[in-house]
Design a protein around this motif. Structure first.
Motif, mmCIF file in Angstrom:
data_model
loop_
_atom_site.group_PDB
_atom_site.id
_atom_site.type_symbol
_atom_site.label_atom_id
_atom_site.label_comp_id
_atom_site.label_asym_id
_atom_site.label_seq_id
_atom_site.Cartn_x
_atom_site.Cartn_y
_atom_site.Cartn_z
ATOM 1 N N VAL A 199 -23.008 18.617 38.132
ATOM 2 C CA VAL A 199 -22.788 18.015 39.443
ATOM 3 C C VAL A 199 -21.883 16.787 39.315
ATOM 4 N N GLY A 200 -22.033 16.046 38.221
ATOM 5 C CA GLY A 200 -21.188 14.884 37.994
ATOM 6 C C GLY A 200 -19.726 15.239 37.809
ATOM 7 N N ALA A 201 -19.443 16.486 37.447
ATOM 8 C CA ALA A 201 -18.064 16.932 37.212
ATOM 9 C C ALA A 201 -17.448 17.609 38.435
ATOM 10 N N LEU A 202 -18.235 17.814 39.492
ATOM 11 C CA LEU A 202 -17.717 18.520 40.671
ATOM 12 C C LEU A 202 -16.736 17.663 41.454
ATOM 13 N N PRO A 203 -15.761 18.248 42.157
ATOM 14 C CA PRO A 203 -15.498 19.690 42.209
ATOM 15 C C PRO A 203 -14.804 20.184 40.940
ATOM 16 N N ILE A 204 -15.067 21.436 40.599
ATOM 17 C CA ILE A 204 -14.445 22.087 39.447
ATOM 18 C C ILE A 204 -13.550 23.206 39.964
ATOM 19 N N VAL A 205 -12.348 23.270 39.467
ATOM 20 C CA VAL A 205 -11.471 24.405 39.736
ATOM 21 C C VAL A 205 -11.207 25.071 38.393
ATOM 22 N N SER A 206 -11.427 26.381 38.327
ATOM 23 C CA SER A 206 -11.329 27.083 37.053
ATOM 24 C C SER A 206 -10.741 28.469 37.281
ATOM 25 N N THR A 207 -10.732 29.256 36.223
ATOM 26 C CA THR A 207 -10.232 30.630 36.285
ATOM 27 C C THR A 207 -11.388 31.567 35.987
ATOM 28 N N ALA A 208 -11.651 32.477 36.915
ATOM 29 C CA ALA A 208 -12.767 33.406 36.759
ATOM 30 C C ALA A 208 -12.484 34.415 35.655
ATOM 31 N N ARG A 209 -13.505 34.742 34.897
ATOM 32 C CA ARG A 209 -13.479 35.824 33.924
ATOM 33 C C ARG A 209 -14.637 36.759 34.262
ATOM 34 N N THR A 210 -14.453 38.036 34.004
ATOM 35 C CA THR A 210 -15.537 38.986 34.260
ATOM 36 C C THR A 210 -15.916 39.659 32.952
ATOM 37 N N TRP A 211 -17.203 39.942 32.825
ATOM 38 C CA TRP A 211 -17.748 40.606 31.631
ATOM 39 C C TRP A 211 -18.843 41.536 32.134
ATOM 40 N N ALA A 217 -19.092 40.855 43.016
ATOM 41 C CA ALA A 217 -18.281 42.015 42.634
ATOM 42 C C ALA A 217 -16.858 41.897 43.180
ATOM 43 N N THR A 218 -16.643 41.000 44.168
ATOM 44 C CA THR A 218 -15.303 40.837 44.732
ATOM 45 C C THR A 218 -14.453 39.856 43.918
ATOM 46 N N VAL A 219 -15.050 39.219 42.910
ATOM 47 C CA VAL A 219 -14.280 38.317 42.039
ATOM 48 C C VAL A 219 -13.497 39.162 41.045
ATOM 49 N N ARG A 220 -12.208 38.884 40.912
ATOM 50 C CA ARG A 220 -11.354 39.587 39.956
ATOM 51 C C ARG A 220 -11.074 38.684 38.762
ATOM 52 N N ASP A 221 -10.999 39.286 37.581
ATOM 53 C CA ASP A 221 -10.671 38.540 36.374
ATOM 54 C C ASP A 221 -9.347 37.803 36.592
ATOM 55 N N GLY A 222 -9.337 36.508 36.365
ATOM 56 C CA GLY A 222 -8.130 35.715 36.560
ATOM 57 C C GLY A 222 -8.045 35.013 37.904
ATOM 58 N N ASP A 223 -8.983 35.321 38.833
ATOM 59 C CA ASP A 223 -8.995 34.637 40.135
ATOM 60 C C ASP A 223 -9.225 33.134 39.947
ATOM 61 N N PRO A 224 -8.574 32.321 40.796
ATOM 62 C CA PRO A 224 -8.966 30.914 40.828
ATOM 63 C C PRO A 224 -10.360 30.810 41.455
ATOM 64 N N ILE A 225 -11.182 29.930 40.914
ATOM 65 C CA ILE A 225 -12.544 29.779 41.431
ATOM 66 C C ILE A 225 -12.836 28.303 41.545
ATOM 67 N N ARG A 226 -13.528 27.926 42.613
ATOM 68 C CA ARG A 226 -13.805 26.514 42.867
ATOM 69 C C ARG A 226 -15.296 26.336 43.088
ATOM 70 N N VAL A 227 -15.843 25.271 42.502
ATOM 71 C CA VAL A 227 -17.248 24.928 42.695
ATOM 72 C C VAL A 227 -17.302 23.516 43.245
ATOM 73 N N GLU A 228 -18.029 23.347 44.352
ATOM 74 C CA GLU A 228 -18.150 22.010 44.947
ATOM 75 C C GLU A 228 -19.554 21.823 45.489
ATOM 76 N N LEU A 229 -19.923 20.577 45.673
ATOM 77 C CA LEU A 229 -21.229 20.250 46.230
ATOM 78 C C LEU A 229 -21.205 20.544 47.724
ATOM 79 N N VAL A 230 -22.294 21.110 48.243
ATOM 80 C CA VAL A 230 -22.444 21.327 49.678
ATOM 81 C C VAL A 230 -23.091 20.051 50.223
ATOM 82 N N SER A 231 -22.420 19.384 51.138
ATOM 83 C CA SER A 231 -22.970 18.120 51.659
ATOM 84 C C SER A 231 -23.994 18.420 52.737
ATOM 85 N N GLY A 232 -24.951 17.536 52.854
ATOM 86 C CA GLY A 232 -25.975 17.679 53.884
ATOM 87 C C GLY A 232 -27.041 18.586 53.400
#
Length: 126
Positions: A28-40, A111-126
């Motif tokens: 949570v201290g590192a949010l928001p995170i923008v990364s690249t999705a990988r699938t396995w 299942a709609t995430v594709r390998d290599g997609d940009p992915i973002r994680v952020e805190l939901v406020s409220g």
């Protein structure tokens, strides 16, 4: 204390409820995170640039929709079905992972995430 995060990618998004653990506090201290999705198999994972030690309740076999932290890869792991090393229909992660919480909705949306997609994680406020 529980927190909610939003995970979004080009084809969709979901939210997750996160429990308070040493790993989740670091994340949570590192949010928001923008990364690249990988699938396995039926798992999405991605780098977070957060490092954490393995916690005492870490597990390798988890329920679909578990939000897990893979300490060996500094990555969030989001399984929604079997991986290449699963036995049957179980969600078996690459190695034991710290348990952070669970997705709020149907984990099959991942299942709609594709390998290599940009992915973002952020805190939901409220």
């Amino acid at each position: 204390m529980t927190l909610r995060i939003r995970i979004s990618w080009p084809a969709g998004h979901t939210t997750a409820t996160i429990d308070e653990t040493p790993t989740s506090k670091a994340l949570v201290g590192a949010l928001p995170i923008v990364s690249t999705a990988r699938t396995w198999g039926e798992e999405v994972y991605f780098d977070t640039l957060v490092s954490a030690a393995l916690e005492s309740d870490a597990r390798q076999v988890v329920e679909p929709g578990t939000v897990a932290f893979w300490t060996e890869g500094d990555a969030l792991a989001l399984p929604y079905g079997p991986t290449p090393i699963s036995r049957g229909d179980e969600c078996r992660l690459a190695s034991p992972c710290n348990l952070l919480g669970a997705l709020d909705g149907d984990p099959r949306i991942l299942a709609t995430v594709r390998d290599g997609d940009p992915i973002r994680v952020e805190l939901v406020s409220g």
